[in-house]
Design a protein around this motif. Structure first.
Motif, PDB file in Angstrom:
ATOM      1  N   PHE A  47       0.835  -1.199   0.000  1.00  0.00           N
ATOM      2  CA  PHE A  47       0.000   0.000   0.000  1.00  0.00           C
ATOM      3  C   PHE A  47       0.870   1.249   0.000  1.00  0.00           C
ATOM      4  CE2 PHE A  47      -2.157   3.528   1.959  1.00  0.00           C
ATOM      5  CZ  PHE A  47      -3.418   3.505   1.382  1.00  0.00           C
ATOM      6  N   ASP A  48       1.856   1.295   0.894  1.00  0.00           N
ATOM      7  CA  ASP A  48       2.715   2.475   0.993  1.00  0.00           C
ATOM      8  C   ASP A  48       3.480   2.715  -0.310  1.00  0.00           C
ATOM      9  OD1 ASP A  48       1.867   2.810   3.582  1.00  0.00           O
ATOM     10  OD2 ASP A  48       3.609   1.837   4.485  1.00  0.00           O
ATOM     11  N   LEU A  49       3.927   1.643  -0.932  1.00  0.00           N
ATOM     12  CA  LEU A  49       4.672   1.756  -2.190  1.00  0.00           C
ATOM     13  C   LEU A  49       3.805   2.341  -3.291  1.00  0.00           C
ATOM     14  CD1 LEU A  49       7.110   1.167  -4.027  1.00  0.00           C
ATOM     15  CD2 LEU A  49       6.290  -1.184  -4.234  1.00  0.00           C
ATOM     16  N   LEU A  50       2.605   1.792  -3.461  1.00  0.00           N
ATOM     17  CA  LEU A  50       1.724   2.269  -4.533  1.00  0.00           C
ATOM     18  C   LEU A  50       1.264   3.695  -4.268  1.00  0.00           C
ATOM     19  CD1 LEU A  50       0.283   1.541  -7.160  1.00  0.00           C
ATOM     20  CD2 LEU A  50      -1.662   0.763  -5.795  1.00  0.00           C
ATOM     21  N   ARG A  51       0.944   4.012  -3.033  1.00  0.00           N
ATOM     22  CA  ARG A  51       0.476   5.363  -2.717  1.00  0.00           C
ATOM     23  C   ARG A  51       1.585   6.391  -2.945  1.00  0.00           C
ATOM     24  NH1 ARG A  51       0.121   8.939   1.736  1.00  0.00           N
ATOM     25  NH2 ARG A  51      -1.677  10.314   1.529  1.00  0.00           N
ATOM     26  N   LEU A  52       2.814   6.043  -2.588  1.00  0.00           N
ATOM     27  CA  LEU A  52       3.927   6.966  -2.808  1.00  0.00           C
ATOM     28  C   LEU A  52       4.109   7.241  -4.295  1.00  0.00           C
ATOM     29  CD1 LEU A  52       6.371   8.588  -1.847  1.00  0.00           C
ATOM     30  CD2 LEU A  52       7.706   6.464  -1.871  1.00  0.00           C
TER      31      LEU A  52
ATOM     32  N   THR B  97      10.213  -7.510  -5.729  1.00  0.00           N
ATOM     33  CA  THR B  97       9.214  -8.484  -5.292  1.00  0.00           C
ATOM     34  C   THR B  97       7.876  -7.807  -5.022  1.00  0.00           C
ATOM     35  OG1 THR B  97      10.923  -9.906  -4.327  1.00  0.00           O
ATOM     36  CG2 THR B  97       8.660 -10.207  -3.551  1.00  0.00           C
ATOM     37  N   HIS B  98       7.909  -6.670  -4.334  1.00  0.00           N
ATOM     38  CA  HIS B  98       6.676  -5.948  -4.017  1.00  0.00           C
ATOM     39  C   HIS B  98       6.034  -5.360  -5.268  1.00  0.00           C
ATOM     40  CE1 HIS B  98       8.085  -6.317   0.119  1.00  0.00           C
ATOM     41  NE2 HIS B  98       6.900  -5.903   0.517  1.00  0.00           N
ATOM     42  N   VAL B  99       6.845  -4.848  -6.190  1.00  0.00           N
ATOM     43  CA  VAL B  99       6.305  -4.310  -7.441  1.00  0.00           C
ATOM     44  C   VAL B  99       5.636  -5.417  -8.236  1.00  0.00           C
ATOM     45  CG1 VAL B  99       6.944  -3.363  -9.702  1.00  0.00           C
ATOM     46  CG2 VAL B  99       7.852  -2.334  -7.614  1.00  0.00           C
ATOM     47  N   SER B 100       6.301  -6.565  -8.330  1.00  0.00           N
ATOM     48  CA  SER B 100       5.732  -7.693  -9.064  1.00  0.00           C
ATOM     49  C   SER B 100       4.414  -8.146  -8.450  1.00  0.00           C
ATOM     50  CB  SER B 100       6.734  -8.854  -9.087  1.00  0.00           C
ATOM     51  OG  SER B 100       6.198  -9.990  -9.720  1.00  0.00           O
ATOM     52  N   SER B 101       4.370  -8.198  -7.109  1.00  0.00           N
ATOM     53  CA  SER B 101       3.139  -8.595  -6.432  1.00  0.00           C
ATOM     54  C   SER B 101       2.012  -7.598  -6.698  1.00  0.00           C
ATOM     55  CB  SER B 101       3.397  -8.716  -4.929  1.00  0.00           C
ATOM     56  OG  SER B 101       2.214  -9.030  -4.226  1.00  0.00           O
ATOM     57  N   LEU B 102       2.316  -6.314  -6.642  1.00  0.00           N
ATOM     58  CA  LEU B 102       1.299  -5.291  -6.903  1.00  0.00           C
ATOM     59  C   LEU B 102       0.774  -5.379  -8.326  1.00  0.00           C
ATOM     60  CD1 LEU B 102       2.594  -2.073  -5.107  1.00  0.00           C
ATOM     61  CD2 LEU B 102       0.340  -3.108  -4.847  1.00  0.00           C
ATOM     62  N   ARG B 103       1.672  -5.550  -9.280  1.00  0.00           N
ATOM     63  CA  ARG B 103       1.238  -5.667 -10.678  1.00  0.00           C
ATOM     64  C   ARG B 103       0.286  -6.848 -10.852  1.00  0.00           C
ATOM     65  NH1 ARG B 103       7.242  -4.620 -13.332  1.00  0.00           N
ATOM     66  NH2 ARG B 103       7.006  -2.351 -13.663  1.00  0.00           N
ATOM     67  N   GLY B 104       0.606  -7.955 -10.179  1.00  0.00           N
ATOM     68  CA  GLY B 104      -0.264  -9.113 -10.275  1.00  0.00           C
ATOM     69  C   GLY B 104      -1.627  -8.859  -9.666  1.00  0.00           C
TER      70      GLY B 104
END
Length: 301
Positions: free
Chosen positions: A213-218, A250-257
């Motif tokens: 969440f923090d990554l995408l919101r930023l 890893t977090h970017v890949s998970s979010l994209r999925g």
């Protein structure tokens, strides 16, 4: 009982400092604007109760030492906080969801405190303060990297602990203008709500971890900016020491999925990432999609 005897009977984990001298209140029979003393006092009481209602926290004390837990709980209750206690890591994992703040001892009989901290952080954004006898620099670094918002070493001063709790909660619950700014970011069917910490896509809630969440919101809050890996590590992971590695990927890949398209997060090779377009971006090759490169219009409320 003299002061010396009283001090030695207290829990050794908490350092006690002399109480400040009491300043007598002036006895006034009337308050401002001709209010009677009772009415003026009633007004002050009303404001005080409102402040206490806002500042009252539900604190979970995770501590296996019953004496230390009881001393800490008594101090917290004197400051108006609701408290509960968990003597094991398993109990903490069962009950932390009802708390506003977790005070976590890292020395637990069943599970390592660092693992408890990681588990809470992976599933929730509840503030965690490690309260522990582990005092080395490495211990502090490991605790903060595990997701603790602050780190307090025993024996500690209770006033310091209270100040650290207030500081952590100020960051977790920003007030005034900061609290209302950019609470909701909307990009096409994607909605990022900072108040509820929810991400919705086409009205459907997308289950994400705290860091996702923090990554995408930023990224979404600065759609025209390419944010470097180092900046992401600093702002999302509160990590100024580690070299950016596979954690971000890893977090970017998970979010994209979870969002169903790689076009939401664009990789800028050799630099970092930026927010992209849901559009009709090619999930497997977002760099080759013009829409993915152009980004998307945002509404920030």
């Amino acid at each position: 009982m003299n002061q010396q005897a009283s001090t030695t009977s207290l829990d050794p984990h908490i350092r006690r400092t002399a109480a400040p001298p009491r300043i007598p209140r002036p006895r006034s029979v009337s308050g401002p604007s001709g209010l009677s003393g009772q009415a003026a006092q009633g007004g002050r009481t009303g404001r005080t109760e409102a402040l206490r209602a806002e500042d009252t926290l539900r604190v979970l004390v995770v501590e296996s030492d019953a004496r230390a837990a009881e001393t800490l709980i008594q101090g917290l209750r004197r400051h108006g906080h609701d408290t509960s206690v968990a003597g094991t890591g398993s109990k903490a994992l069962e009950t932390y969801g009802d708390a506003d703040l977790v005070l976590l001892d890292l020395e637990l009989p069943d599970l390592d405190g660092l693992e408890i901290c990681r588990a809470i952080r992976a599933a929730s954004d509840i503030p965690v303060i490690a309260v522990t006898a582990r005092a080395s620099e490495l211990d502090r670094v490991l605790g903060l990297q595990a997701g603790a918002d602050d780190y307090v070493v025993k024996p500690y001063g209770f006033r310091e602990l209270m100040a650290r709790m207030e500081a952590v909660m100020r960051r977790a619950r920003p007030r005034g203008r900061d609290r209302s700014a950019a609470q909701v970011i909307t990009a096409g069917p994607l909605t990022i709500d900072a108040g509820t910490r929810e991400i919705r896509l086409g009205g459907r809630r997308v289950e994400v971890t705290r860091k996702e969440f923090d990554l995408l919101r930023l990224l979404a809050s600065q759609p025209e900016k390419v944010i470097s890996r180092k900046e992401l590590m600093t702002q999302v992971w509160d990590d100024n020491w580690s070299r950016p590695g596979r954690t971000i990927d890893t977090h970017v890949s998970s979010l994209r999925g979870k969002l169903g398209s790689a076009g939401w997060i664009i990789t800028v090779r050799g630099v970092g990432f930026r927010f992209g377009h849901l559009g009709n971006a090619d999930r497997h090759s977002p760099e080759n999609s013009r829409e993915a490169q152009l980004g998307t219009a945002l509404t920030i409320a």
